[in-house]
Scaffold this motif. Structure first.
Motif, mmCIF file in Angstrom:
data_model
loop_
_atom_site.group_PDB
_atom_site.id
_atom_site.type_symbol
_atom_site.label_atom_id
_atom_site.label_comp_id
_atom_site.label_asym_id
_atom_site.label_seq_id
_atom_site.Cartn_x
_atom_site.Cartn_y
_atom_site.Cartn_z
ATOM 1 N N CYS A 7 0.855 -1.199 0.000
ATOM 2 C CA CYS A 7 0.000 0.000 0.000
ATOM 3 C C CYS A 7 0.882 1.237 0.000
ATOM 4 C CB CYS A 7 -0.903 0.000 1.231
ATOM 5 S SG CYS A 7 -1.876 1.504 1.418
ATOM 6 N N LEU A 9 0.854 4.268 1.009
ATOM 7 C CA LEU A 9 0.100 5.152 1.902
ATOM 8 C C LEU A 9 0.586 6.597 1.832
ATOM 9 C CD1 LEU A 9 -2.221 4.907 3.992
ATOM 10 C CD2 LEU A 9 -0.469 4.577 5.751
ATOM 11 N N GLU A 13 -2.220 11.222 -3.855
ATOM 12 C CA GLU A 13 -3.678 11.120 -4.017
ATOM 13 C C GLU A 13 -4.409 11.134 -2.675
ATOM 14 O OE1 GLU A 13 -2.076 8.965 -7.702
ATOM 15 O OE2 GLU A 13 -1.468 9.252 -5.608
ATOM 16 N N PHE A 14 -3.716 10.769 -1.615
ATOM 17 C CA PHE A 14 -4.350 10.719 -0.302
ATOM 18 C C PHE A 14 -4.340 12.061 0.416
ATOM 19 C CE2 PHE A 14 -2.927 6.054 -0.275
ATOM 20 C CZ PHE A 14 -4.146 5.635 -0.773
ATOM 21 N N ASP A 19 -3.963 12.993 6.440
ATOM 22 C CA ASP A 19 -4.970 12.216 5.709
ATOM 23 C C ASP A 19 -4.548 10.758 5.584
ATOM 24 O OD1 ASP A 19 -6.677 14.434 5.160
ATOM 25 O OD2 ASP A 19 -5.293 15.067 3.588
ATOM 26 N N SER A 20 -3.258 10.526 5.316
ATOM 27 C CA SER A 20 -2.759 9.154 5.218
ATOM 28 C C SER A 20 -2.911 8.423 6.547
ATOM 29 C CB SER A 20 -1.289 9.165 4.784
ATOM 30 O OG SER A 20 -1.157 9.658 3.469
ATOM 31 N N LEU A 23 -6.424 7.355 7.068
ATOM 32 C CA LEU A 23 -6.761 6.164 6.279
ATOM 33 C C LEU A 23 -6.209 4.901 6.932
ATOM 34 C CD1 LEU A 23 -6.186 7.460 2.652
ATOM 35 C CD2 LEU A 23 -8.376 6.874 3.706
ATOM 36 N N PRO A 213 -2.930 3.925 -3.815
ATOM 37 C CA PRO A 213 -4.255 4.326 -4.305
ATOM 38 C C PRO A 213 -4.669 3.687 -5.629
ATOM 39 C CG PRO A 213 -2.647 5.983 -4.888
ATOM 40 C CD PRO A 213 -1.906 4.963 -4.077
ATOM 41 N N VAL A 224 -10.400 6.299 -5.943
ATOM 42 C CA VAL A 224 -9.108 6.074 -5.297
ATOM 43 C C VAL A 224 -9.224 4.917 -4.306
ATOM 44 C CG1 VAL A 224 -7.374 7.097 -3.777
ATOM 45 C CG2 VAL A 224 -8.413 8.477 -5.591
ATOM 46 N N THR A 226 -8.096 2.523 -1.140
ATOM 47 C CA THR A 226 -7.554 2.801 0.191
ATOM 48 C C THR A 226 -7.252 1.482 0.895
ATOM 49 O OG1 THR A 226 -9.638 2.748 1.432
ATOM 50 C CG2 THR A 226 -9.067 4.832 0.335
#
Length: 269
Positions: A7, A9, A13-14, A19-20, A23, A213, A224, A226
């Motif tokens: 991933c 992360l 895009e995140f 924000d990461s 997620l 993503p 996207v 996750t």
């Protein structure tokens, strides 16, 4: 519990790091006990390391992705070897990756660039071998070529990320101590070969991943992807195989820990 073995992360895009981390927390709430974050270039080595230390359910790998090879220089490999030597003291460092060969993108298929990709792959496989680490391998349109170099250099196993080869190639990777990564592609009914592989290969050879993503599952595409989706991808895998999701979660988690012993040690701590 599920493990997302691949991933990105840290991807833009995140959004930002906060924000990461949100997620990663969301994934944990949905039963994802660990997310492995592979690096793609020397510039993001410190980024994936920092992110893995801030998310309680994250670990990381260091490597130079074939798509980044065109801009890489030989000194990056020396830098990587030193970074890996330093990271061996870090329990959250679990593998070499993402490395490999990409013979799908036209620019990367030009003879000079193919040769450069092979050089970077072989040198990174040597780093993995020298430190006793597994590798996370990008194998797009390059199954046999990656396998050849793996056999010649002999790293401590690894994962064939986003596997989409033949049953014969799958067995060759298994014989080399690899697990095979399956993700969102298996959720598309038109992906007949991937779905056959996912349904018929030994469960002991399979790990699950999102490649977030990217490679969004059918219910997210074209959005996207996750890390939280790995549980749903795992459930789709279980349905394809006619197994229960808890059985597949347990088996794929065991497989991920078997192929990444440092990850097992981290999660046991």
């Amino acid at each position: 519990m599920w493990i997302d073995t691949h991933c990105h992360l840290d991807a833009h895009e995140f959004g930002d790091q906060a924000d990461s981390l949100a997620l990663a927390a969301q994934a944990q709430e949905r039963g994802v006990g660990m997310v492995v974050i592979p690096a793609v270039d020397r510039a993001n080595f410190p980024i994936v390391r920092e992110l893995a230390h801030k998310a309680p359910n994250a670990s990381y790998a260091l490597g130079i992705h074939p798509i980044y090879v065109p801009h890489a220089v030989e000194d990056d490999l020396a830098f990587m070897r030193e970074a890996v030597a330093e990271a061996m003291a870090d329990p959250r460092f679990v593998a070499i990756g993402e490395i490999g060969l990409d013979f799908f993108i036209p620019m990367l298929c030009e003879p000079e660039m193919r040769e450069k990709q092979v050089f970077f792959l072989r040198e990174q496989l040597r780093i993995a071998r020298d430190f006793g680490l597994p590798v996370l391998c990008h194998v797009r349109k390059s199954q046999d070529q990656v396998l050849k170099h793996v056999r010649q250099i002999g790293p401590a196993g690894g994962i064939a990320h986003a596997f989409n080869g033949s049953f014969q190639q799958a067995q060759a990777y298994i014989d080399a101590g690899f697990k095979l990564g399956f993700g969102g592609n298996l959720t598309f009914t038109r992906a007949l070969q991937i779905r056959r592989l996912a349904a018929e290969l030994p469960l002991s050879a399979i790990v699950v991943e999102t490649d977030a993503p990217d490679i969004a599952p059918s219910w997210v595409h074209p959005g996207v992807n996750t890390p939280a989706e790995v549980a749903n991808i795992g459930a789709a895998l279980a349905e394809l195989r006619g197994d229960g999701a808890p059985c597949v979660a347990k088996a794929t988690t065991t497989n991920a820990l078997d192929v990444m012993p440092r990850l097992r040690a981290l999660m046991a701590a």
